[in-house]
Structures are given as C-alpha cells and as structure tokens.
Write an enzyme that holds these catalytic residues in place. Sequence first.
Site, short mmCIF file in Angstrom:
data_model
loop_
_atom_site.label_atom_id
_atom_site.label_comp_id
_atom_site.label_asym_id
_atom_site.label_seq_id
_atom_site.Cartn_x
_atom_site.Cartn_y
_atom_site.Cartn_z
CG ASP A 169 37.83 16.37 59.72
OD1 ASP A 169 38.22 15.48 60.49
OD2 ASP A 169 36.65 16.45 59.33
CD GLU A 203 30.90 10.51 63.98
OE1 GLU A 203 30.18 11.45 64.35
OE2 GLU A 203 31.47 10.48 62.88
#
Length: 569
Positions: free
Chosen positions: A304, A169
Amino acid sequence: MIVTRVWFRTLGSASILFLVGILWYLRHTRYTTVQVHKSSFDWSQVKYLHHAQPEVGAVSGATRILPKIQHRFERSSNISKKQRQRRDVILSTFKKCWRNYRTYAWKQDELLPISAGGKNSFGGWAATLIDSLDTLWIMGLKEEFFEAVGVVASLDWNSTPETSCSVFETTIRHLGGLLSAYDLSGHDALLQKAVELGDMLITSFNTPSGLPASWLDFEKAKTGQLEAGFHEPSTSAGSLALEFTRLSQVTRDPKYYNMVTKVAVLMQQSQNQTKLPGMWPANWNLATGNFVSDNSFTIGAFADSTYEYLPKMFALTGGADTMYAQMYRTAAEAITNSLLYRPTTPNEDDVLFAGSVWVESDGSQRLNPEGQHLSCFIGGMYGVGGKLIGDESHVELGLKLTKGCIWAYNAFASGIMPENFNLVACPSIHGPCPWDEEKWRQKLYADFDGHDDLPKGFTNARVPTYLLRPEAIESVFIMYRITGREELLDAAWTMFQAIDKATSTPYGNAAIEDVGTVGSRQRDSMESFWLAETLKYLYLIFSPPDGMSLDEWVFNTEAHPFRRPRGSY
C-alpha cells in the site's frame, strides 16, 4: 483576594502582560526544558562494511512552485457550530483514551482497552506515546504533550527485551512521530531522539545488496552482518522515503536521503520491466534487488504505502525529485487499467474499488474483485497525485474510490466495513452497470464463507474484523480538503458514530470481531494508530481547513504531518 485585585489595578497593561508571561513560564518550564539522555549505544559509529554511503545530495528546499492541492474554502478559519460540536466529541474520545493510557499503560506500547492494562509489541519504546505526540499538539493538549516529551527524552533505543525490530513499523510510527512533533513544536529533544533512532534504522541498509533488511537484528546490525531477505513485502523497502528524507532536510545531513534514494532509483529502473508494467509485485527480492519476478500485484497489504509515497515524495521534495511524479503517473495508469473495478450494487452506485491482479504465465491478467480496508487510502492518493500532476481525472477517480469505501461502511449492520471482502465486478469502470441479483447470488454461493446474511453485492467477508483502521477516514479527510464537498463531512460523522458505538469501552476503544453483527465481540486491542491516525483525521475533518493545509503539510502513512519546503506552494 481584594488586595490582589487592587494591586493589579495599579499596574499598567504592559506590566500585567509581563506577569502573565512569567506565570505561564513558571507553569510550563518544567515540561519545555528537559534533559535529553543519550542512548547507551551510538549507532552513528557503526561501520558500513559492504557499501559506502552513496553521494546523492540531500533535498533541502523547493525547486519549483507546485500546483495547489487544497480547495479554496470561503471562510477557512471558521467552522460551523455543528462542526465544532462534532470535533469536541472526537476530542473527548481521544482524551478518554489518553487518560487511561496514562493511568494503565504509561510508557508501554499499547493500552489494553478492556482489561485496563498495557502491552509491548513494538520494542517497548512507548509506541502509543510517540505515535500520539503530534495528535496531542494538534488538539491543543500542550501539557500532556510536554509531559510525553519528557518521557521521549529519556528513551534508550538500545534498551529493549527484543532482539530485533521491524524497520518499516519503527520508521513510520516512531521516527515519523518524532519528526512530525518536532516540525510542529520545534522542541529540540525530539530531533535529538529522532537522529539517534534514524542512525539505528539506517543501518538496515548495511547489507551485501545495499538494500534494507526488513527486520533490524540489533547485534548483527552493530557488526555489519545483516542480510536483506529474498521475499519481502514491497512496503518494507518502498515506504521509508518520506521519513528519511525529512530527517535529512531538518538535519542537513544527506546520508538518510541518500540511502532511500537507492531504492527509488531501482524502483524507477524496474517499473516497466515487471509482469504488470507500471506496478511492482507485492513481494521483492531485496537480497538481489530483483523486483520483477513475482506474479501478484496489489495496492493493499504488503504494497500500500509504496504507492502512497510516490506523490507525497514529490510534494515533500518541493518538486526536486521528478522521478516520484513520473513513477506515480505510470503506476496510476496501470492501477486504473488493471486493478480498479466498479462493483454491482442494488442501487447501481457509481463507486469504485481497487482489487488485486494475478498475471498468468501467458501474460493474461486475472482480477480478484476484492476489497481491503488497507486499500482505502487510494482515494486520497489519487486526489493528491492528480492535483500535483494537474490531472483532474485522477481527482474524480479518487472521489469514486472514497465513495466506494463509504458505501462499504454503510452496507454492514455495524456501519463499518470489514478488513477483507469480495464483490462482483462490472465489465467496465465506465458506463452503466445494471444490478443482476441472480448473478450476484450465484457468485455468493460460489464464494460462501459461512456468512449467510451478507449485504447485497458482497460475496464474502473473508476477514470480518475491524481493527480501528484509519484508511477510509483518511481518504474522506483528503478528498474533503481537495473538493470542499460538504456531504463528506456528514459521511465522516456517520462513520465515527458507528465506530465509536461498536468499539467503545470504559477505558478506550477496542477492535471488534465481526462488522456484520451489531454488538460484536470486542478484542482487547487498541493499536497506536487509533490515536495517531483515525482520531486525528476525524478531528482535522471538523477543524478549520486552513489548519494543517495540504498545501503546507504532507502526511506519512501513519498520519504524521511533515512540513513541506516553503516556496513549493
């Protein structure tokens, strides 16, 4: 006032331009010249106890001319009046959110769009501010941009109430945001802070296996005591390549690129040794480097951007790293054969979705015909990848996958697709797929999750929320830029109107609980990707297509554009 006008009349045009330049400089110099405050700990001095940094060599330029990605628009510098009006509405939405972030949550990670407060969820390093830097620049909000740069220049990466941060992140939001804003503006303060942060994050590789820890424990990282996990999402290691490669390119320091290349080499070596050859399992053992033991395969949550980055890395390296193109081609074949499915729909729409697969002990595969909002990036992935490897069949698949997500948006009462749901798969992605209402109802009752008013075709909406996610709109943007299809503009506008109607608050936009309900309850949450991704992609959809051309820029998974090497397009 009269004197001023007379005075200007006595000046030549060159003198007037000079004076205008001076006035502009005086107005903006307080923003463009900022003092950079170094962080209180120098992460570049951390000793690597386990492994010397590998000498691979940074990729600094293009090695080949890659195929064009973007469609040739007839008048690429112009947009219609309707597009301009739509873009202005999106700009107004962004301005409202930014103004209230500036008022109620300045320097914090997120704005609370209902209670008009702020919260820190990413180390307290102003996540929304950094994530929005390139959006501010792209939207022409230069004063707001330079004010934000002033905040960035004073950030101390060592000052946080947290004991650790998510490497993934922090890389995609903070490091990606800084590098993109630097690529756009050339502001040196952004690069200096990106280098500080990159030096901190790259210590996540200082582990016994040489593979990154998913969470950077600051004190352990400073003393070389980090360890990689035994069961980590593939994105935690597989989605760092773009950001660290770009950092090596702009600094000409190979150490960042070298570290992420270690992961890529292991990915290539293991790609055809997994239980679903061509794909990697959703979870990896980073303590041993064993990527092949798990039985679950998806391109959704936990996996993903691992796949998204394959064609994008080929573009960012100017074609120098051919292994990324090879891995994309192999992965796309496996995804097409095993994960893609056509759902049964009342109108027999020719659309596709990507599900997930469980591989049984005997090698047989069990498809779960699910849909995830996160998975909607895949339309754009197929589009970009297909163009780069010269396979138009991938572009066709990308368009059908994008249309699938558009269809899911339109199916629900709010006009928004849910976070997770299930459908009924047709026997094949090719050929006819007649609607069978009885079969659908049987599956609906078997999957019943408490929603008794699901649109026809859906068997559940296991997670009915909408978190302001960008992935469906991202693929609409990319496929519009690739195909030039005008209907995608209208689709994007319909999606935006539905989203704004359901999520708008006096202070911003808020996540909602149930997309199946008109006027759903809102959550007091506005993640930074709403400004960094969703609104940016919408703004670009309705902007002149020669701005941020896909032939000149590559977007990371947080929608931060990095400049591709000149000479590769």
